[in-house]
Motif scaffolding. Structure first.
Motif, PDB file in Angstrom:
ATOM      1  N   VAL A 138     -26.951  -6.309 -42.850  1.00 31.04           N
ATOM      2  CA  VAL A 138     -28.367  -6.227 -43.195  1.00 31.04           C
ATOM      3  C   VAL A 138     -29.222  -6.835 -42.089  1.00 31.04           C
ATOM      4  O   VAL A 138     -30.242  -6.267 -41.681  1.00 31.04           O
ATOM      5  CB  VAL A 138     -28.641  -6.918 -44.545  1.00 31.04           C
ATOM      6  CG1 VAL A 138     -30.141  -7.021 -44.808  1.00 31.04           C
ATOM      7  CG2 VAL A 138     -27.963  -6.158 -45.675  1.00 31.04           C
ATOM      8  N   GLY A 162     -28.463  -1.369 -43.671  1.00 31.61           N
ATOM      9  CA  GLY A 162     -28.804  -2.074 -44.898  1.00 31.61           C
ATOM     10  C   GLY A 162     -28.031  -1.549 -46.096  1.00 31.61           C
ATOM     11  O   GLY A 162     -27.526  -2.321 -46.917  1.00 31.61           O
ATOM     12  N   THR A 163     -27.912  -0.225 -46.199  1.00 30.47           N
ATOM     13  CA  THR A 163     -27.151   0.370 -47.302  1.00 30.47           C
ATOM     14  C   THR A 163     -25.679   0.006 -47.207  1.00 30.47           C
ATOM     15  O   THR A 163     -25.054  -0.375 -48.209  1.00 30.47           O
ATOM     16  CB  THR A 163     -27.316   1.900 -47.295  1.00 30.47           C
ATOM     17  OG1 THR A 163     -28.702   2.229 -47.425  1.00 30.47           O
ATOM     18  CG2 THR A 163     -26.529   2.533 -48.432  1.00 30.47           C
ATOM     19  N   PRO A 217     -32.123   1.494 -43.021  1.00 33.10           N
ATOM     20  CA  PRO A 217     -31.456   2.154 -44.155  1.00 33.10           C
ATOM     21  C   PRO A 217     -29.958   2.318 -43.934  1.00 33.10           C
ATOM     22  O   PRO A 217     -29.173   2.159 -44.882  1.00 33.10           O
ATOM     23  CB  PRO A 217     -32.157   3.516 -44.229  1.00 33.10           C
ATOM     24  CG  PRO A 217     -33.472   3.314 -43.573  1.00 33.10           C
ATOM     25  CD  PRO A 217     -33.234   2.303 -42.488  1.00 33.10           C
ATOM     26  N   ALA A 260     -25.295  -3.616 -48.091  1.00 30.88           N
ATOM     27  CA  ALA A 260     -25.486  -3.854 -49.527  1.00 30.88           C
ATOM     28  C   ALA A 260     -24.246  -3.444 -50.308  1.00 30.88           C
ATOM     29  O   ALA A 260     -23.823  -4.163 -51.233  1.00 30.88           O
ATOM     30  CB  ALA A 260     -26.703  -3.077 -50.012  1.00 30.88           C
ATOM     31  N   ILE A 261     -23.653  -2.313 -49.950  1.00 37.96           N
ATOM     32  CA  ILE A 261     -22.442  -1.855 -50.657  1.00 37.96           C
ATOM     33  C   ILE A 261     -21.310  -2.862 -50.488  1.00 37.96           C
ATOM     34  O   ILE A 261     -20.650  -3.270 -51.464  1.00 37.96           O
ATOM     35  CB  ILE A 261     -22.023  -0.466 -50.143  1.00 37.96           C
ATOM     36  CG1 ILE A 261     -23.053   0.585 -50.554  1.00 37.96           C
ATOM     37  CG2 ILE A 261     -20.640  -0.081 -50.683  1.00 37.96           C
ATOM     38  CD1 ILE A 261     -22.828   1.945 -49.928  1.00 37.96           C
TER      39      ILE A 261
END
Length: 317
Positions: free
Chosen positions: A285, A238-239, A235, A242-243
């Motif tokens: 990621v 990955g977050t 998380p 992703a951003i």
């Protein structure tokens, strides 16, 4: 020394102390009355007052820990002391000793850690420091949200532990953030927790808190940040990935729109930067996936160690 099977559990009361001469005598007496069969350990963390002398006069086992900081003291306690049940409290007389027998009973029943919950009783009435109250709510909300838990008091210093917990818990924090670390460690490894409301009282007159609201608050938040990164890497990374990747895709899309209308790439620096952001996002990621696998392997290794210590404890004669 651990007790043989079929006998009363060996109980150790752990009191980390730094300049607590005003209160330590009463705290030792209270725990002796509440748990007469327990050994009371006072670890003096470079006090400049009579803390160690008073504790020894009251019958406590006094030891010195030269490395400054509550986390360092707890690390030494957990390493040095063997018992079936451990009760940890502060030497400032803010926690009621008469709650200790019930906490011990829960550990004997099979719980790994019992949390003395201040926040469900008198903490917000007794504690006169508003930023501490705000900090408790902030930490509680962030950790419970991340681990999908319902722990009420994340930062309490009043706890009871099993032998297996004490011998398998890696104390990494050096200061007051160690309680937050304990809670996150327990939630991450799905340990058996039990919260017991206890009556909190503010320090008596003449007793001075060692907490630095800003400094220790920053340490607690940095501990949460570090442990989220270590325990929940997918998380976290990955977050973040992703951003960054989405921003790169949006910028790439804007360059593509210009190219569609003009037939030319008008912003090469933007295009290059956007592609690098997309690549960086993908790498974050991937890093999160790899670290998540490693974190799961660490949890498996912890379970094996916990089972080993539990086996050793059951077979001690």
């Amino acid at each position: 020394m651990l007790m043989p099977k079929n006998q009363s559990p060996a109980i150790a009361v752990l009191l980390p102390c730094y300049n607590e001469e005003v209160t330590i005598g009463k705290v030792v007496r209270d725990f002796k009355a509440a748990l007469p069969q327990a050994a009371i350990y006072v670890y003096d963390n470079n006090s400049s007052d009579r803390t160690a002398e008073i504790a020894a006069a009251e019958g406590a086992i006094v030891r010195k820990e030269p490395r400054q900081g509550k986390g360092n003291v707890i690390r030494a306690m957990f390493e040095d002391i063997d018992a079936d049940v451990y009760v940890m409290a502060d030497g400032d007389d803010t926690y009621p000793a008469d709650a200790a027998p019930a906490m011990v009973e829960k550990i004997v029943e099979g719980y790994d850690m019992v949390i003395g919950d201040r926040l469900s009783s008198t903490y917000f009435q007794e504690n006169k420091r508003p930023f501490h109250n705000f900090g408790n709510r902030l930490v509680r909300g962030s950790i419970n949200g991340l681990f999908n838990a319902h722990v009420t008091d994340i930062m309490t210093g009043y706890r009871a532990f099993s032998f297996t917990f004490v011998k398998t818990y890696p104390v990494l924090s050096r200061g007051f953030e160690v309680e937050t670390e304990m809670t996150i460690h327990s939630l991450n490894n799905n340990l058996r927790l039990y919260e017991m409301p206890v009556q909190y009282r503010d320090r008596p007159e003449g007793s001075v808190s060692k907490l630095n609201t800003i400094g220790d608050g920053v340490k607690v938040l940095s501990t949460i940040f570090r442990m989220i990164r270590e325990y929940k890497p997918l998380p976290f990374f990955g977050t973040l990935g992703a951003i960054i990747g989405i921003i790169g895709i949006i910028l790439t899309g804007s360059v593509a729109v210009d190219f569609f209308h003009t037939g030319m790439v008008l912003r090469f620096p933007t295009l290059i930067g956007a592609v690098m952001m997309i690549v960086a996002g993908l790498l974050l990621v991937i890093a999160g996936i790899i670290l998540d696998v490693m974190a799961k392997n660490d949890r498996k290794a912890f379970l094996v160690d916990a089972n080993r210590f539990a086996f050793i404890k059951r077979n001690i004669r």
